[in-house]
Write an enzyme that holds these catalytic residues in place. Structure first.
Site: not given
Ligand code: PLP
Length: 397
Positions: A63, A116
């Site tokens: 971890r 996001y």
């Molecule tokens: C997809 C995305 C995330 C989240 O990432 P994951 O790998 O799906 O957890 C965060 N920020 C942006 C801009 C994204 O496109």
């Protein structure tokens, strides 16, 4: 153009292929082996003693670190021009671990609204539970950003370019506002990638990526990353050890493999997306195109000065209703309909139904997520094929 980083690009293909691998070649293997282990052993109790007293730097438990993961982290740090980088089990794990590491009860964060959705939800719902307030400001409105700053503001979080409207933040302006208020700046640079933009060069404190997208690049892994100066990154590393969202060794291997071709893919995706955006602009059936590489984009000038390319995502509003938009999506033959972006396969997304379905229609429309909004993530297929496919699909409108 003077803001643009030197052509001695941190994110060259040479670095993408070789960086971080010095001293690798375990067992004379050309590629980085996967250290598929959960823990590490000590030769004897004296070795344990050396480790706990800090006389030897080594790994003790999975971890906290893994050799394959550390090579991937070194590679990414060099591409981003950072002291160090950390990898996580997802982009969201990178976002949440970073913010939990930087904020405490009674602190305040400022975040841009066009971001996001899960990052926004984390701030609105979870940080609030821990007594951390967040203020949302419109992406690109620096006056509102300035007036949102409070005595207890510790972090400004923004994306650039944003999802799904591809707004581009002037990073130097964001940094200036934050600095004046003694706050740190965290930029989610997923849509830009280190090929197109290196936020640390503009004074940003930490860069976050969903490595699931362009860095992995093959729509086959979920991972996240944080990069920045050593003291900040090392504090977040302690939180990762507690919260536990570390990348697993096999995924780290896939990421190393993906990163080797990442500058090549990105150059192609930049080119194809620009060609697609130019094709769409002014076409009958298309009301508006959002792509920072178009002169018509409100942030084109900033994008030109601070980016080396404009990315592989083109968003656009069709001149159609919901049914017409669905017909268009169904008529497309090459891209898959789905929720991700950045991989070798083109993916087309309908944000209002795929990402914002739990939101009231009026609220969605108020933030620009209309029924006729389409987000197109170009893959590495031939641009002529993708454009011909879109041209045919537009006939349904
Ligand atoms: C997809 C995305 C995330 C989240 O990432 P994951 O790998 O799906 O957890 C965060 N920020 C942006 C801009 C994204 O496109």
């Amino acid at each position: 153009m003077d803001k643009k980083p030197s052509s001695d690009s941190a994110c060259s293909s040479t670095r993408a292929v070789h960086a971080g691998e010095n001293g690798g070649h375990w067992g004379h293997s050309l590629t980085v082996p996967i250290a598929q282990t959960s823990t590490y052993v000590f030769e004897n109790t004296a070795a344990v003693d050396d480790f706990v007293s800090g006389r030897s730097a080594r790994l003790d438990y999975g971890r906290y670190g893994n050799p394959t993961q550390q090579i991937a982290e070194r590679k990414l740090a060099e591409l981003e021009g950072a002291d160090s980088a950390l990898l996580f089990s997802s982009g969201m794990s990178a976002v949440t671990t970073t913010l939990l590491g930087m904020l405490s009860s009674g602190y305040h964060a400022v975040i841009t609204d066009d971001c996001y959705r899960k990052t926004a939800q984390f701030c609105e719902q979870m940080l609030k539970k821990f007594g951390i307030a967040t203020t949302f400001v419109p992406a690109g409105d620096y006056g509102r950003l300035e007036s949102a700053m409070q005595e207890n503001t510790r972090v400004v979080i923004a994306e650039s370019p944003t999802n799904p409207h591809l707004n581009v933040m002037d990073l130097e302006k964001v940094v200036a506002v934050a600095r004046a208020n003694r706050a740190k700046v965290v930029i989610d640079s997923t849509f830009a990638t280190p090929v197109n933009q290196r936020p640390l060069e503009f004074g940003v404190d930490l860069v976050i990526h969903s490595a699931t997208k362009y860095l992995g690049g093959h729509n086959d892994l979920i991972a996240g990353a944080v990069a920045g100066p050593e003291p900040l990154v090392s504090a977040i590393k302690d939180y990762r050890g507690i919260l536990g969202g570390v990348i697993d060794p096999h995924c780290a291997y896939l990421l190393i493999r993906g990163i080797k071709t990442f500058p090549l893919r990105m150059a192609r995706q930049n080119e194809t997306a620009l060609a697609l955006a130019r094709f769409l602009e002014g076409r009958p059936g298309v009301r508006q195109v959002y792509y920072p590489g178009l002169e018509s984009h409100p942030h084109h000038r900033v994008a030109r000065e601070q980016m080396n390319g404009y990315g592989g995502v083109v968003s656009f509003d069709l001149d159609a209703d919901l049914a017409g938009t669905m017909a268009f999506l169904d008529r497309l033959e090459i891209p898959c309909i789905g929720a991700s972006l950045g991989g070798v396969e083109s993916i087309v997304s309908h944000p209002s139904t795929i990402s914002y379905y739990e939101m009231e229609r009026e609220d969605r429309i108020a933030i620009g997520i209309s029924d006729e909004l389409v987000r197109y993530s170009v893959g590495v297929e031939d641009a002529e094929d993708l454009i011909r496919d879109v041209e045919r699909a537009l006939e349904v409108i």
